[in-house]
Design a protein around this motif. Structure first.
Motif, PDB file in Angstrom:
ATOM      1  N   TRP A  18       0.831  -1.208   0.000  1.00  0.00           N
ATOM      2  CA  TRP A  18       0.000   0.000   0.000  1.00  0.00           C
ATOM      3  C   TRP A  18       0.869   1.262   0.000  1.00  0.00           C
ATOM      4  N   SER A  19       0.627   2.128  -0.933  1.00  0.00           N
ATOM      5  CA  SER A  19       1.275   3.426  -1.155  1.00  0.00           C
ATOM      6  C   SER A  19       2.693   3.310  -1.718  1.00  0.00           C
ATOM      7  N   HIS A  20       3.256   2.094  -1.769  1.00  0.00           N
ATOM      8  CA  HIS A  20       4.607   1.905  -2.312  1.00  0.00           C
ATOM      9  C   HIS A  20       4.579   1.415  -3.765  1.00  0.00           C
ATOM     10  N   GLN A  21       3.592   0.591  -4.095  1.00  0.00           N
ATOM     11  CA  GLN A  21       3.440   0.064  -5.436  1.00  0.00           C
ATOM     12  C   GLN A  21       1.971   0.165  -5.836  1.00  0.00           C
ATOM     13  N   THR A  22       1.715   0.124  -7.130  1.00  0.00           N
ATOM     14  CA  THR A  22       0.329   0.096  -7.581  1.00  0.00           C
ATOM     15  C   THR A  22      -0.299  -1.238  -7.209  1.00  0.00           C
ATOM     16  N   ILE A  23      -1.479  -1.187  -6.582  1.00  0.00           N
ATOM     17  CA  ILE A  23      -2.181  -2.415  -6.228  1.00  0.00           C
ATOM     18  C   ILE A  23      -3.629  -2.317  -6.698  1.00  0.00           C
ATOM     19  N   ARG A  24      -4.173  -3.484  -7.058  1.00  0.00           N
ATOM     20  CA  ARG A  24      -5.577  -3.575  -7.456  1.00  0.00           C
ATOM     21  C   ARG A  24      -6.298  -4.414  -6.404  1.00  0.00           C
ATOM     22  N   LEU A  25      -7.362  -3.858  -5.862  1.00  0.00           N
ATOM     23  CA  LEU A  25      -8.097  -4.480  -4.772  1.00  0.00           C
ATOM     24  C   LEU A  25      -9.534  -4.751  -5.194  1.00  0.00           C
ATOM     25  N   ALA A  26     -10.108  -5.831  -4.699  1.00  0.00           N
ATOM     26  CA  ALA A  26     -11.521  -6.108  -4.915  1.00  0.00           C
ATOM     27  C   ALA A  26     -12.331  -5.430  -3.814  1.00  0.00           C
ATOM     28  N   HIS A  27     -13.482  -4.871  -4.198  1.00  0.00           N
ATOM     29  CA  HIS A  27     -14.323  -4.163  -3.231  1.00  0.00           C
ATOM     30  C   HIS A  27     -15.795  -4.423  -3.542  1.00  0.00           C
ATOM     31  N   SER A  28     -16.651  -4.028  -2.607  1.00  0.00           N
ATOM     32  CA  SER A  28     -18.099  -4.168  -2.797  1.00  0.00           C
ATOM     33  C   SER A  28     -18.800  -2.813  -2.788  1.00  0.00           C
ATOM     34  N   ILE A  29     -18.036  -1.730  -2.915  1.00  0.00           N
ATOM     35  CA  ILE A  29     -18.623  -0.391  -2.848  1.00  0.00           C
ATOM     36  C   ILE A  29     -19.635  -0.179  -3.962  1.00  0.00           C
ATOM     37  N   HIS A  30     -19.398  -0.799  -5.119  1.00  0.00           N
ATOM     38  CA  HIS A  30     -20.304  -0.605  -6.252  1.00  0.00           C
ATOM     39  C   HIS A  30     -21.701  -1.158  -5.989  1.00  0.00           C
ATOM     40  N   GLY A 148      -6.803   7.277  -5.140  1.00  0.00           N
ATOM     41  CA  GLY A 148      -7.371   5.969  -5.386  1.00  0.00           C
ATOM     42  C   GLY A 148      -8.466   6.102  -6.424  1.00  0.00           C
ATOM     43  N   LEU A 149      -8.713   5.049  -7.195  1.00  0.00           N
ATOM     44  CA  LEU A 149      -9.758   5.051  -8.214  1.00  0.00           C
ATOM     45  C   LEU A 149     -10.617   3.813  -8.013  1.00  0.00           C
ATOM     46  N   ILE A 150     -11.904   4.037  -7.728  1.00  0.00           N
ATOM     47  CA  ILE A 150     -12.838   2.964  -7.407  1.00  0.00           C
ATOM     48  C   ILE A 150     -13.782   2.790  -8.592  1.00  0.00           C
ATOM     49  N   GLN A 151     -13.767   1.613  -9.209  1.00  0.00           N
ATOM     50  CA  GLN A 151     -14.611   1.386 -10.366  1.00  0.00           C
ATOM     51  C   GLN A 151     -15.984   0.873  -9.932  1.00  0.00           C
ATOM     52  N   LYS A 156     -12.396   0.396 -17.864  1.00  0.00           N
ATOM     53  CA  LYS A 156     -11.446   1.409 -18.311  1.00  0.00           C
ATOM     54  C   LYS A 156     -10.035   0.859 -18.228  1.00  0.00           C
ATOM     55  N   ARG A 157      -9.155   1.442 -19.018  1.00  0.00           N
ATOM     56  CA  ARG A 157      -7.739   1.071 -19.029  1.00  0.00           C
ATOM     57  C   ARG A 157      -6.952   2.221 -18.409  1.00  0.00           C
ATOM     58  N   VAL A 158      -6.196   1.908 -17.373  1.00  0.00           N
ATOM     59  CA  VAL A 158      -5.448   2.913 -16.630  1.00  0.00           C
ATOM     60  C   VAL A 158      -3.959   2.702 -16.872  1.00  0.00           C
ATOM     61  N   ILE A 198      -3.378  -1.343 -16.586  1.00  0.00           N
ATOM     62  CA  ILE A 198      -4.323  -2.173 -15.845  1.00  0.00           C
ATOM     63  C   ILE A 198      -5.729  -1.914 -16.373  1.00  0.00           C
ATOM     64  N   ASP A 199      -6.431  -2.975 -16.738  1.00  0.00           N
ATOM     65  CA  ASP A 199      -7.840  -2.872 -17.102  1.00  0.00           C
ATOM     66  C   ASP A 199      -8.674  -3.018 -15.838  1.00  0.00           C
ATOM     67  N   LEU A 200      -9.474  -2.011 -15.570  1.00  0.00           N
ATOM     68  CA  LEU A 200     -10.216  -1.939 -14.319  1.00  0.00           C
ATOM     69  C   LEU A 200     -11.670  -2.298 -14.564  1.00  0.00           C
ATOM     70  N   GLU A 201     -12.195  -3.213 -13.737  1.00  0.00           N
ATOM     71  CA  GLU A 201     -13.562  -3.712 -13.855  1.00  0.00           C
ATOM     72  C   GLU A 201     -14.395  -3.235 -12.658  1.00  0.00           C
ATOM     73  N   PRO A 202     -15.730  -3.288 -12.775  1.00  0.00           N
ATOM     74  CA  PRO A 202     -16.566  -2.975 -11.612  1.00  0.00           C
ATOM     75  C   PRO A 202     -16.202  -3.864 -10.416  1.00  0.00           C
TER      76      PRO A 202
END
Length: 315
Positions: A18-30, A148-151, A156-158, A198-202
């Motif tokens: 966290w904050s040192h490298q790019t990470i992709r996390l799964a979430h339920s905010i959507h 942070g970017l929450i899909q 989208k491609r970042v 990184i391709d970002l999904e919902p």
């Protein structure tokens, strides 16, 4: 009111990175009701005009185009439909200050991060909701706060670039702090060879290192995202340093050598930027927001027309 945990796949590697490298996390905010189309439509209809940006950009591969407009008298659903037809994105800035539901979501999200990352405390934060066309893009830029970017919907491609020269130079960060113009930093097509793509999904979220430049391309679908910016003491110190060094370089013609965030030199710079950041010179140097030069067409959703003031002047 939110219940349960937002992050659904957090493991020890995320805590380390966290904050040192790019990470992709799964979430339920959507899955939150506040992101239903009906709720978003009502939010758009009531949104203060001074807190949203409606932007038209050029198609991918074209020269940079940046025009700002207004939604006019369209309903929230009509605005979303117009955006779906191409070339536009709507940024509901500072939504977490305007609607408490979104503030509480981000508070909970950062509380979960703080529980997993040693030394991380829930920071002050701000969020915006981005609704963008299938062909929309966000140009190469950098942000001074943590990001942070929450899909929520769409794909989208970042592209995320190293936060080191030549991709971002100290002078670029100074100019961003001084002029408040994050999208004016230099970009070359060959940078893409060194980007993390990184391709970002919902249901996915990205967090990347501080001041890493990035750009975004939508992947042929309407996108709904939440952008999150956050501040802690270290980030505030870095912003004060960038602003002070920018003042020294631009106002006094001195090329600063120190970029330390502690010690006597930093204290002096912090005092200087506090004294000068609201001065007439700084206000004059700050980028002026683009004028409103289009309005969504009420009779042809997806089209744009001259805003009423320009139309009346032309007549």
């Amino acid at each position: 009111m939110t219940t349960g945990r937002f992050f659904t796949n957090w493991d020890d590697t995320h805590s380390e990175l966290w904050s040192h490298q790019t990470i992709r996390l799964a979430h339920s905010i959507h899955e939150q009701p506040a992101f239903s189309l009906d709720d978003l439509a009502r939010l758009i209809e009531a949104y203060p005009s001074e807190h949203y940006s409606l932007v038209k950009t050029g198609p991918r591969g074209s020269s940079r185009i940046w025009r700002e407009g207004e939604i006019g008298k369209l309903s929230g659903r009509q605005v979303i439909e117009a955006i779906s037809r191409g070339g536009l994105w709507l940024n509901l800035r500072e939504v977490s200050s305007i609607d408490r539901r979104y503030h509480d979501m981000i508070d909970q999200m950062f509380a979960e991060v703080a529980a997993k990352v040693p030394g991380f405390e829930v920071p002050t934060h701000q969020a915006g909701i981005l609704i963008s066309s299938p062909d929309a893009q966000v140009y190469y830029h950098v942000d001074l706060p943590g990001q942070g970017l929450i899909q929520i919907a769409g794909r989208k491609r970042v592209y995320i670039y190293p936060n080191t020269p030549p991709f971002i130079r100290p002078e670029d960060l100074e100019d961003c702090a001084l002029f408040q113009a994050e999208v004016d930093i230099p970009y070359a097509a060959w940078y893409d060879k060194h980007a993390q793509v990184i391709d970002l999904e919902p249901g996915q979220m990205l967090n990347w290192p501080l001041n890493a430049p990035h750009r975004v391309e939508n992947l042929s679908t309407v996108n709904i995202s939440m952008s999150v910016s956050y501040m802690n003491d270290d980030i505030r110190r870095a912003q004060a340093l960038h602003l002070a060094n920018g003042m020294l370089r631009r106002r006094f013609g001195y090329a600063p050598k120190s970029r330390g965030l502690h010690g006597p030199a930093f204290v002096a710079k912090r005092v200087m930027q506090r004294l000068l950041r609201n001065s007439k010179w700084v206000k004059r140097e700050r980028a002026v927001r683009c004028p409103i030069d289009f309005c969504l067409d009420e009779s042809d959703l997806g089209g744009i027309v001259d805003p009423p003031k320009l139309a009346s002047q032309a007549a």
